[in-house]
Design an enzyme around this catalytic site. Structure first.
Site, short mmCIF file in Angstrom:
data_model
loop_
_atom_site.label_atom_id
_atom_site.label_comp_id
_atom_site.label_asym_id
_atom_site.label_seq_id
_atom_site.Cartn_x
_atom_site.Cartn_y
_atom_site.Cartn_z
N LEU A 259 3.62 4.68 4.56
CA LEU A 259 3.09 5.57 5.61
C LEU A 259 4.14 6.55 6.12
CD1 LEU A 259 0.79 3.40 7.85
CD2 LEU A 259 0.15 5.10 6.15
N ASP B 144 -9.46 3.25 -0.40
CA ASP B 144 -9.36 4.13 -1.56
C ASP B 144 -8.76 3.38 -2.75
OD1 ASP B 144 -6.58 4.17 -1.09
OD2 ASP B 144 -6.63 6.12 -0.09
N HIS C 253 -4.90 8.19 -8.80
CA HIS C 253 -6.03 8.10 -9.74
C HIS C 253 -5.60 8.09 -11.22
CE1 HIS C 253 -9.20 9.42 -6.54
NE2 HIS C 253 -8.54 8.34 -6.20
N GLY D 86 0.83 -1.21 0.00
CA GLY D 86 0.00 0.00 0.00
C GLY D 86 0.86 1.25 0.00
#
Lengths: 264, 261
Positions: B68, B143, B88, B65
């Site tokens: 962080l 998301d 996106h 992912g």
């Protein structure tokens, strides 16, 4: 608050709301739904600090659907309008459940039929007792599925299984419902509420702002295009990222300790 | 290709694109996504002759992912901004690819990494891989299109469970739920994906690309709208030389030799 047909217990950040009209298998009546609304007033009141709702039934049923013994509602040219009560009584409650800013877990302790099945499948997580069953009873009395059944079912289990349940009106046992992905857990009889409370405690101590937004994302998702949903995720992420719980979540991750979320 | 965080290999008509930052379990950053975009430039260039893309990860993870450490220090006040700028655009390009995309999930796929894993038209995972909607663990929402894809893959109840609880979903369970297409032994994801990729890369690419688009649109379309889309796409597919070859091969009872045109 005096409730007769519903029973509300607020246990820290978890609210337990139970259908409470056992002698008619918790069938829905105007009085019961009025009590449902009164209970929701308390549940939604920020002063009560509720961060997760558990919906269940007292006695051996979850909810048998609309009470067919009672007043069938308005007549129009001598004929009953079987849809009228939906507008006036059922839909406002369904909308309030949809709009709750925290998760709902349904503890399906026994049969859930007709509108009772609809309320059962409104849960974000659905726990059922092994002997429970789900029944789209409507067609048995010549009605169509209501209370959002026809919106929820295809989104839960697809077209073929939705049509089968609604056209045949047969019982769907809990184990089969689990296999089909309609529900999340099957537990031994008598254990539905306990299991639901375990999950509720986990969620009630979670990042409530994000969890509430997750519910909304999945309510909108299936009607949105990919592009619309990306946009909604982006807006929701901004809101979630502004809550204190996000700062705590990242900090806890970096410090390799469990996060202490406050729901703000 | 000379990338730092991604690795692109063109093997005939199959492009293998790998996350290549194993020391952080292939966590994504704006820099790695910029390289992802450059790799897509090559893949989309007709001169490359790519007819199927395989996305995988180097090392023991598929993708953990968002990174962080970088996300927290870089743009902490606005958890959504980087979606617009970095994620996106890549997701849209994957959606719009004119050839099939296979994901070879060689290990854990978490958060945005799970979203990318699920973008595959076919998804192959190793037995020890798992999928995790990690977002809620740090107070965020799913998301990278997770909340669009998941209910379409596994339905509402299971999507909510994954997202609200944030627990690991093992590969075998994911297969049982219909989230993914194949589970193979550890170390075998890329091999299995390559078998499928070669099959698809030798297929009627115009039609296969249109099939992806039909299923990208289907769930929001009315019956009438989808009939219309099928009709338009059938016209486009029928104009490709692969259609003529397919019919000819059928009549001659021999395997078709599709060229992707």
């Amino acid at each position: 608050m005096t409730l007769e047909r519903m029973k509300l217990t607020i246990d820290g950040p978890v609210a337990i709301l139970a259908f409470n009209h056992q002698e008619v298998l918790n069938a829905l009546s105007p009085k019961l739904l009025q009590d449902f609304n009164t209970a929701l007033d308390a549940i939604e009141d920020p002063a009560n600090g509720v961060r997760c709702l558990v919906l269940t039934g007292e006695g051996r049923a979850f909810c048998a659907g609309a009470n067919l013994q009672g007043d069938m509602g308005k007549r129009e040219g001598g004929k009953i309008d079987a849809g009228a009560a939906l507008e006036t009584v059922y839909h406002p409650i369904l909308r309030r459940l949809r709009n709750l800013p925290f998760p709902i877990i349904t503890a399906v302790n026994g049969p859930a039929a007709g509108a009772g099945m609809s309320f059962a499948v409104m849960g974000d997580l659905i726990v059922a007792a092994r002997s429970a069953y789900f029944m789209q009873a409507f067609r048995r009395i010549g009605l169509v599925p209501d209370c959002g059944s026809t919106w929820l079912l295809p989104r839960l289990i697809g077209r073929a299984r939705s049509l089968e349940l609604s056209l045949l009106g047969d019982r769907l046992p809990a184990e089969k419902a689990l296999e089909w992905g309609l529900i999340n857990r099957v537990v031994d009889d008598g254990e539905a509420l306990n299991e639901a409370l375990k999950l509720a405690t986990e969620l009630a101590n979670g990042p409530t702002v994000a969890l509430g937004l997750i519910r909304k994302l999945y309510i909108e998702s299936t009607d949105n295009s990919f592009e619309e949903q990306l946009d909604l995720e982006r807006q929701s992420q901004r809101t979630a990222g502004r809550a204190q719980d996000f700062a705590e979540g990242v900090q806890a991750f970096l410090e390799k300790r469990p996060a202490q979320f406050k729901g703000r | 290709m000379n990338f730092k965080y991604m690795k692109l290999t063109l093997d005939g008509p199959v492009a293998v694109l790998a996350y290549n930052r194993p020391e952080v379990l292939n966590a994504m950053s704006p820099e790695s996504l910029a390289e992802f975009g450059e790799a897509l430039d090559v893949i989309e260039d007709p001169a490359s002759g790519v007819r199927c893309v395989v996305l995988t990860g180097e090392g023991r993870a598929f993708c953990a992912g968002a990174n962080l450490r970088e996300r927290a220090s870089g743009d902490a006040p606005e958890a959504g901004a980087v979606l617009d700028t970095s994620y996106h655009p890549i997701l849209r390009r994957l959606r719009d690819l004119r050839c099939p995309l296979i994901t070879a999930v060689n290990g854990p796929a978490a958060g945005g990494g799970m979203a990318f894993a699920l973008m595959g038209d076919l998804i192959v995972a190793v037995r020890s891989a798992y999928f995790m909607q990690a977002f809620r663990r740090i107070g965020l929402v799913p998301d990278c299109g997770s909340s669009w894809l998941l209910p379409r893959l596994v339905g509402r109840a299971r999507s909510l469970e994954l997202s609200l609880l944030g627990e690991r979903l093992p590969a075998e369970k994911a297969l049982e739920w219909g989230l993914i297409n194949r589970v193979v032994d550890d170390g075998e994801a890329l091999n299995e994906a390559m078998k499928l990729a070669r099959e698809l890369a030798n297929g009627p690419t115009v039609a296969l690309g249109l099939i992806r688009r039909l299923y990208a649109e289907s769930t929001e379309n009315s019956f009438e709208e989808q009939l219309d889309l099928e009709r338009q796409f059938q016209r486009a597919a029928g104009r490709a030389s692969d259609f003529a070859e397919g019919v000819q091969a059928f009549l001659e009872k021999r395997p078709a030799r599709f060229t992707g045109h």
